[in-house]
Design a protein around this motif. Structure first.
Motif, PDB file in Angstrom:
ATOM      1  N   LYS A  44      78.909  11.253   9.270  1.00 19.00           N
ATOM      2  CA  LYS A  44      79.046  10.624  10.931  1.00 19.00           C
ATOM      3  C   LYS A  44      78.328   9.386  11.006  1.00 19.00           C
ATOM      4  O   LYS A  44      77.307   9.039  10.571  1.00 19.00           O
ATOM      5  CB  LYS A  44      78.116  11.956  11.470  1.00 19.00           C
ATOM      6  CG  LYS A  44      78.161  11.641  12.946  1.00 19.00           C
ATOM      7  CD  LYS A  44      79.496  11.846  13.735  1.00 19.00           C
ATOM      8  CE  LYS A  44      79.547  11.340  15.060  1.00 19.00           C
ATOM      9  NZ  LYS A  44      81.029  11.445  15.472  1.00 19.00           N
ATOM     10  N   ILE A  61      82.514  15.698  13.239  1.00 24.34           N
ATOM     11  CA  ILE A  61      82.269  15.016  12.031  1.00 24.34           C
ATOM     12  C   ILE A  61      83.254  14.048  11.965  1.00 24.34           C
ATOM     13  O   ILE A  61      84.320  14.186  12.410  1.00 24.34           O
ATOM     14  CB  ILE A  61      82.189  15.872  10.939  1.00 24.34           C
ATOM     15  CG1 ILE A  61      83.571  16.650  10.692  1.00 24.34           C
ATOM     16  CG2 ILE A  61      80.973  16.804  11.067  1.00 24.34           C
ATOM     17  CD1 ILE A  61      83.479  17.453   9.193  1.00 24.34           C
ATOM     18  N   ASP A  62      82.820  12.741  11.178  1.00 32.35           N
ATOM     19  CA  ASP A  62      83.924  11.888  10.715  1.00 32.35           C
ATOM     20  C   ASP A  62      84.752  12.143   9.548  1.00 32.35           C
ATOM     21  O   ASP A  62      86.140  11.734   9.498  1.00 32.35           O
ATOM     22  CB  ASP A  62      83.415  10.370  10.656  1.00 32.35           C
ATOM     23  CG  ASP A  62      82.736  10.002  12.002  1.00 32.35           C
ATOM     24  OD1 ASP A  62      83.329  10.274  13.123  1.00 32.35           O
ATOM     25  OD2 ASP A  62      81.705   9.391  12.025  1.00 32.35           O
ATOM     26  N   THR A  69      76.457  18.212  15.006  1.00 32.74           N
ATOM     27  CA  THR A  69      77.851  18.361  14.372  1.00 32.74           C
ATOM     28  C   THR A  69      78.194  19.667  14.203  1.00 32.74           C
ATOM     29  O   THR A  69      79.304  20.264  14.457  1.00 32.74           O
ATOM     30  CB  THR A  69      77.934  17.815  12.678  1.00 32.74           C
ATOM     31  OG1 THR A  69      77.381  18.525  11.758  1.00 32.74           O
ATOM     32  CG2 THR A  69      77.663  16.182  13.023  1.00 32.74           C
ATOM     33  N   HIS A 129      78.447  16.336  18.176  1.00 31.29           N
ATOM     34  CA  HIS A 129      78.856  15.332  17.542  1.00 31.29           C
ATOM     35  C   HIS A 129      79.904  15.791  16.458  1.00 31.29           C
ATOM     36  O   HIS A 129      79.484  15.883  15.438  1.00 31.29           O
ATOM     37  CB  HIS A 129      77.715  14.484  16.659  1.00 31.29           C
ATOM     38  CG  HIS A 129      76.707  14.054  17.851  1.00 31.29           C
ATOM     39  ND1 HIS A 129      76.990  13.419  19.089  1.00 31.29           N
ATOM     40  CD2 HIS A 129      75.420  13.903  17.716  1.00 31.29           C
ATOM     41  CE1 HIS A 129      75.781  13.146  19.509  1.00 31.29           C
ATOM     42  NE2 HIS A 129      74.973  13.327  18.827  1.00 31.29           N
TER      43      HIS A 129
END
Length: 262
Positions: free
Chosen positions: A17, A61-62, A54, A59
């Motif tokens: 992230k 995740i990337d 996450t 938030h």
């Protein structure tokens, strides 16, 4: 302590992230089984809060994968996490001081009958829930403002259970509590485990971690820095993983004691 076998309910693999130029998490793995308390520890800025956010859908995740009961899932917002069965109790508790315990437990999940609030059913369910968790408060009709810090914390945890989650995340649940109130909260964590829930416990308190956790997952600078079974691991080993140093005040003191004993 339980020996957990089988597939985890929740598994994170290579989760990363970023926030702009800041890499908050890098290739983080985490497993949580049913009936297991996993303590998530690390220094301030290690990524603990980002990691649980996450999972909670705050938030997304990337990179990496999150699996739930073995199947990949996407948690893009808090509703996704709740729908899976993840409940999160944040440090600020988000309780309404002016409302009573029943109203807080069912806030946003009120029971209705013929379009009208069913106060009787909510009060009955509130009492049943608190009883099954052995939570003792003077009355379910007492305003939250009249409760102690420990009682507020257990009410916030009980509220998280209204939706029958499989995994409960507790963010520093004993941070502001005295000894007796801390014991009350840790007793409740034990009961969550007995009910077969997976618990992620963020804590700075090594005594609390040792009291209730089965597994300790250490984050350091946004990366995994060891997963330890509580049974058979010393606090010193865990502290070394948190600080990233094998030489610290604790280990120096141990060495000094060992030297003096010779």
């Amino acid at each position: 302590m339980v020996h957990v076998t089988g597939a985890p309910v929740l598994a994170l693999r290579a989760v990363s992230k970023r926030f702009g130029a800041v890499q908050a998490l890098t290739d983080v793995d985490l497993d949580v089984h049913a009936g297991e308390v996993v303590a998530l520890v690390g220094d301030n800025g290690a990524g603990k809060s980002t990691l649980v956010k996450t999972i909670a859908g705050v938030h997304p995740i990337d990179e990496g994968t999150i699996t739930w009961e073995g199947r990949p899932v996407r948690i893009g917002r808090p509703q996704d996490a709740q729908a899976l069965g993840v409940a999160t109790v944040y440090q600020d508790l988000a309780l309404c001081d002016n409302l009573d315990v029943v109203a807080n437990l069912f806030l946003g999940r009120e029971l209705r009958r013929n379009g009208v609030l069913d106060e009787v059913a909510m009060e009955r369910r509130a009492k049943e829930l608190l009883d099954t968790l052995s939570i003792r408060i003077p009355s379910v009709r007492i305003p939250i403002a009249a409760l102690s810090g420990g009682q507020r914390q257990v009410v916030a945890i009980a509220r998280a259970l209204v939706g029958d989650p499989r995994i409960v995340i507790l963010d520093e649940p004993t941070a502001a509590l005295g000894v007796e109130q801390t014991a009350q909260v840790l007793d409740l964590v034990e009961r969550l485990r007995q009910r077969g829930l997976g618990v992620i416990l963020i804590s700075h308190n090594m005594a609390d971690v040792r009291a209730v956790a089965d597994t300790v997952a250490v984050l350091r600078l946004g990366r995994n820095n060891g997963t330890f079974p509580v049974a058979g691991t010393t606090s010193e080993e865990i502290i070394s993983a948190i600080t990233g140093a094998t030489d610290n005040a604790v280990t120096r003191r141990q060495a000094r004691i060992a030297e003096e004993a010779k």
